[in-house]
Design a protein around this motif. Sequence first.
Motif, PDB file in Angstrom:
ATOM      1  N   VAL A  82       0.859  -1.178   0.000  1.00 33.47           N
ATOM      2  CA  VAL A  82       0.000   0.000   0.000  1.00 33.47           C
ATOM      3  C   VAL A  82       0.894   1.226   0.000  1.00 33.47           C
ATOM      4  CG1 VAL A  82      -1.889  -1.149   1.228  1.00 33.47           C
ATOM      5  CG2 VAL A  82      -0.170   0.127   2.523  1.00 33.47           C
ATOM      6  N   VAL A  83       0.411   2.284  -0.592  1.00 31.51           N
ATOM      7  CA  VAL A  83       1.118   3.560  -0.585  1.00 31.51           C
ATOM      8  C   VAL A  83       0.270   4.551   0.182  1.00 31.51           C
ATOM      9  CG1 VAL A  83       2.078   5.446  -1.961  1.00 31.51           C
ATOM     10  CG2 VAL A  83       2.219   3.091  -2.804  1.00 31.51           C
ATOM     11  N   LEU A  84       0.834   5.107   1.252  1.00 35.41           N
ATOM     12  CA  LEU A  84       0.146   6.133   2.028  1.00 35.41           C
ATOM     13  C   LEU A  84       0.535   7.513   1.522  1.00 35.41           C
ATOM     14  CD1 LEU A  84       0.398   4.887   5.743  1.00 35.41           C
ATOM     15  CD2 LEU A  84      -1.481   4.584   4.132  1.00 35.41           C
ATOM     16  N   SER A  85      -0.441   8.384   1.485  1.00 36.39           N
ATOM     17  CA  SER A  85      -0.200   9.767   1.102  1.00 36.39           C
ATOM     18  C   SER A  85      -1.040  10.663   1.997  1.00 36.39           C
ATOM     19  CB  SER A  85      -0.563   9.997  -0.367  1.00 36.39           C
ATOM     20  OG  SER A  85      -0.361  11.350  -0.731  1.00 36.39           O
ATOM     21  N   VAL A  86      -0.379  11.472   2.811  1.00 35.27           N
ATOM     22  CA  VAL A  86      -1.038  12.395   3.739  1.00 35.27           C
ATOM     23  C   VAL A  86      -2.104  11.679   4.562  1.00 35.27           C
ATOM     24  CG1 VAL A  86      -1.886  14.758   3.974  1.00 35.27           C
ATOM     25  CG2 VAL A  86      -0.766  14.074   1.863  1.00 35.27           C
ATOM     26  N   GLY A  87      -1.743  10.513   5.067  1.00 35.41           N
ATOM     27  CA  GLY A  87      -2.607   9.809   5.996  1.00 35.41           C
ATOM     28  C   GLY A  87      -3.699   8.963   5.390  1.00 35.41           C
TER      29      GLY A  87
END
Length: 249
Positions: free
Chosen positions: A210-215
């Motif tokens: 998974v890639v998280l971006s700004v939460g």
Amino acid sequence: MLSIRNLRVRYGRSMTALHGVDLDVPDDGVLAVLGTNGAGKSTLLRAISGTLRLHRGVITAGTIQYGDLRIDRLDPARIVRYGVVGVPEGRQIFARMTVAENLRAGGIATKPAERAAARKRVSALFPLLDERADQRAGLLSGGEQQMLAIGRALMAVPKLLLLDEPSLGLAPKLVERIGEAVREIHAQGTAVVLVEQNASMALSVADQAVVLSVGSVALSGSTEEIAASVHQHYLGTPAPERRSLARWS
């Protein structure tokens, strides 16, 4: 094994670090969690391990289910006893204690037979730690300290291992060695959540990512799917096409 639904985390009164995160880790899987600084990767591991309170964080919504057990309301010690063990960012070894003492500390809550088996496992995985057994941990190199931090966690006989930026600050050869260790740990039957900024290493050892971006979860899927998308996600440009030339022209 691990199921997270609608997880929201806040620091202080106003800083929301995770916004409704959903993810799953299978019993025999390796999940890579990717993202830039501030994306919420370490916060995610703190929530799973129960250590958010130590960083003035709190879960405001959602659930973390580990098998049949809900663990988002448990204290860190109980979570470890259930088999979820973390290696924090920055290693956090006991610098004044010897390598052997650090490893014994990791297995302090396990039964003697389990400790003996875990010690053999660590020795096979990181034989260098046997050579440094009587040396103070603070005198080890960065790569050796990371091996010790992982070894100490393995002494607790984890079913799920949480690794927070294990390649941080390491030379490329040591990054490769840590990646090999993650593969071996997984092959021995331990599920892994691997938080990394080094996408290349993480995707080489994981099954899912998974890639998280700004939460929030920006991307999720198999490592093949994520590898095809991550270039565009980080750089804002399509991944370069792979071309082969039959001859120089």
